[in-house]
Design an enzyme around this catalytic site. Structure first.
Site: not given
Length: 275
Positions: A65, A139, A180
């Site tokens: 990331e 995300k 994540c």
């Protein structure tokens, strides 16, 4: 007395078969990168790591990331790229496209800050072995944390949360993408691993179609949607059943060691997919 139990009748409706992956065995290269304030150096470092992984036989290569930028609210707007514009506006994706084509590999390009209109996103790009951008994931779950004396970071102060799921067919199989903190929410992995067809209307209700009877219901739903266009302005179909889930991350050293590995094992075990 013989039992009348028939295992094949235990599921109603029966499970939809998982799509057969194009490859049943392949190498994955996972690149750990030390990020610096120098963007050009970060890109060159990532390129070298990808080439080394491919040289060792990796057909799928993953980056971490925010691999091309310092990870702070001050840095993200400065390092952000216009991915759709490409060229000089997005040197990171130019590199990923070129190397995926040259080495004939699939790349899950970790994530990078993306400028899209007047908003910033934490974006994962997936490139196929032909060098083409196959998918782009924003995300969904932004990471906001405040542990006095340990760590304070508010990702939502700078970034905008994505609202769409991302599942992509590649040379090595069907991959569900997250980034994540997305790993903390088991529903995302469950949806990716589910087998069948999903209808995703704007109200964010996931409606699964997995049997002939359900398909009839689906057609009725579609008729309702088209007859009532004001109720839904977006409709998306997802053919799910991922073989692999890829959630590139850059977890902090305060909470990361406590649950990062645990979360990966839990998602893989619960959903019976590779993570």
């Amino acid at each position: 007395m013989a039992s009348s139990f028939k295992p094949e009748q235990a599921r109603a409706p029966p499970a939809v078969p998982l799509p057969i992956p194009p490859l049943t065995k392949f190498k994955i290269g996972i690149c750990q990168l030390l990020v610096t304030p120098d963007k050009e150096r970060n890109i060159a470092h990532a390129l070298k790591a990808i080439e080394e992984a491919a040289k060792k036989g990796a057909q799928l290569v993953l980056l971490p990331e925010i691999w091309n930028s310092s990870y702070s609210n001050d840095s993200l707007p400065v390092y952000a790229e216009d991915i759709d514009a490409g060229g000089d506006a997005s040197p990171s994706t130019v590199m990923l496209s070129e190397v995926s084509w040259r080495l004939k590999i699939t790349i899950v390009g970790g994530s990078m800050p993306e400028r899209y209109g007047d908003k910033l996103y934490n974006t994962c790009c997936v490139f196929g072995s032909n060098g083409k951008l196959k998918a782009k994931h924003w995300k969904i779950h932004l990471f906001d944390i405040d542990i006095p004396g340990e760590i304070t970071f508010t990702e939502s102060k700078t970034l905008t949360a994505g609202e769409s799921l991302t599942i992509v067919d590649t040379d090595v199989g069907r991959i569900g993408i997250g980034i994540c903190y997305d790993i903390q929410f088991q529903e995302l992995a469950m949806i990716y691993a589910a087998r069948g067809l999903f209808i995703y209307p704007l109200n964010h209700e996931m409606i699964m179609i997995s049997t002939t009877f359900d398909i009839l219901i689906g057609y009725r739903l579609l008729l309702h949607l088209f007859m009532n266009p004001l109720h839904y302005t977006r409709l998306m179909f997802l053919h799910l059943g991922a073989h692999l889930l890829c959630f590139p991350g850059a977890f902090n050293l305060t909470t990361g060691p406590l649950h990062w590995e645990l979360m990966q094992r839990a998602r893989a075990t619960d959903n019976q997919v590779r993570y």
